[in-house]
Enzyme design. Structure first.
Site, short mmCIF file in Angstrom:
data_model
loop_
_atom_site.label_atom_id
_atom_site.label_comp_id
_atom_site.label_asym_id
_atom_site.label_seq_id
_atom_site.Cartn_x
_atom_site.Cartn_y
_atom_site.Cartn_z
CB CYS A 160 -1.05 -0.07 1.27
SG CYS A 160 -2.23 -1.44 0.95
CE1 TYR A 223 -12.23 -2.50 2.86
CE2 TYR A 223 -10.76 -1.11 4.58
CZ TYR A 223 -10.97 -2.09 3.37
OH TYR A 223 -9.85 -2.65 2.57
#
Ligand SMILES: Nc1nc(=O)c2c([nH]1)NC[C@@H]1CN(c3ccc(C(=O)N[C@@H](CCC(=O)O)C(=O)O)cc3)CN21
Ligand SMILES: O=c1ccn([C@H]2C[C@H](O)[C@@H](COP(=O)(O)O)O2)c(=O)[nH]1
Length: 283
Positions: A160, A223
């Site tokens: 990432c 999320y």
């Protein structure tokens, strides 16, 4: 702290819901965020609106510096953060390249310390950077890249934070770090600490003064199962004054980082924080 809260608020106010196939969850998402950390002034970017586990974050970065490819090695340093990606993701469990329990494959630090050359042998990107900086050299390519598309199929997750680019102006060291994907409630707590600590450590072992660290994030998301905790709990809290980080001055070389350094060589003082929040983690 302010820039973290601004990013969280921006995602909530302006984010777009995006389906994520890998995790099967929706993410409220914005594109592009630029965070900066003043490492020279020791303005440690530790989140205060919840308890942040800074030791795990630094342990994870130390594991990348060492080129670890195994969640057990990360655990031994003090980070449990790779257990799930190494052992709970079905796609990786079915991957013929997985070497057994806790194996992460050719991810992050493996690429940083042992990038495979097509004609045989490996490249140690970090050692080249440290040697150059120590000698006062910035060849405008002091780049530590974990992003190797040719080996994505051999690792449990694509990196990432994938690139760390160092620069020297006189005797001051700067860092630009690039992140393609950011789980703001969980990952960014760690990533802020990691960018800061990476510059502080590399400056220390190369004998340079740390300057600014610039952290570029492309896809910043929350999320769906984290949103209520962020919006209704964490963002309702008032931040405290920032903490500061001290690093054992006996750490003087890359070899020191590779051999004897532990989390006892890092101390945070003045850390005032609200209570912990347990955010759901998506594998
Ligand atoms: N969905 C997802 N988000 C991430 O941030 C993330 C991944 N996956 N996979 C790779 C690494 C692993 N990272 C992680 C993994 C777990 C925590 C975590 O559970 N943090 C808790 C407890 C930390 C502790 O006790 O040490 C936290 O409250 O911050 C944080 C970052 C960051 N990365
Ligand atoms: O250092 C890290 C590592 C991972 N993350 C987050 C960002 C995403 O939510 C997941 C990775 O999923 P991809 O599908 O590969 O984008 O992990 C992070 O924030 N920081």
């Amino acid at each position: 702290m302010k820039q973290y809260l601004e990013l969280c608020n921006r995602i909530i106010d302006e984010g777009t819901w995006i389906e994520n196939e890998r995790t099967g969850k929706r993410c409220l998402t914005v594109i592009n965020a630029d965070l900066t950390y003043n490492v020279g002034n020791n303005e440690f970017p530790l989140i205060t609106t919840r308890k942040s586990f800074w030791k795990s974050a630094i342990a994870e970065m130390l594991g990348y510096i060492r080129g670890y490819d195994n969640a057990a090695d990360f655990r031994a340093l003090g980070a449990k953060t790779w257990d799930a990606n190494a052992n709970e993701n079905q796609v990786w469990l079915n991957n013929p390249h997985r070497k057994g329990v806790d194996d992460m494959g050719r991810v992050y630090g493996v690429q940083g310390r042992a990038w495979s050359k097509p004609d045989g042998g490996t490249i140690d990107q970090l050692k080249k950077i440290v040697d150059n900086l120590k000698a006062g050299v910035d060849d405008r390519g002091e780049i530590l890249s974990f992003y190797n598309p040719g080996e994505f199929h051999m690792g449990c997750l694509r990196p990432c934070m994938h690139t760390h680019n160092f620069s020297l102006l006189g005797d001051t060291l700067y860092l630009n770090s690039f992140q393609r994907s950011c789980d703001v409630p969980l990952g960014l707590n760690f990533n802020q600490v990691q960018v800061f600590t990476l510059l502080a450590l590399i400056a220390q072992i190369t004998g340079k003064k740390p300057g600014m660290a610039y952290h570029k994030i492309v896809n910043a998301h929350i999320y769906e199962d984290q949103l209520a905790l962020m919006r209704d709990v964490q963002l309702k809290r008032e931040p405290f004054e920032p903490a500061s980080l001290s690093i054992n001055p006996d750490i003087k070389s890359l070899e020191d980082l590779e051999t004897w350094v532990t989390m006892d060589d890092f101390e945070v003082s003045g850390y005032q924080h609200h209570e912990a929040i347990k955010y759901p983690f998506s594998v």
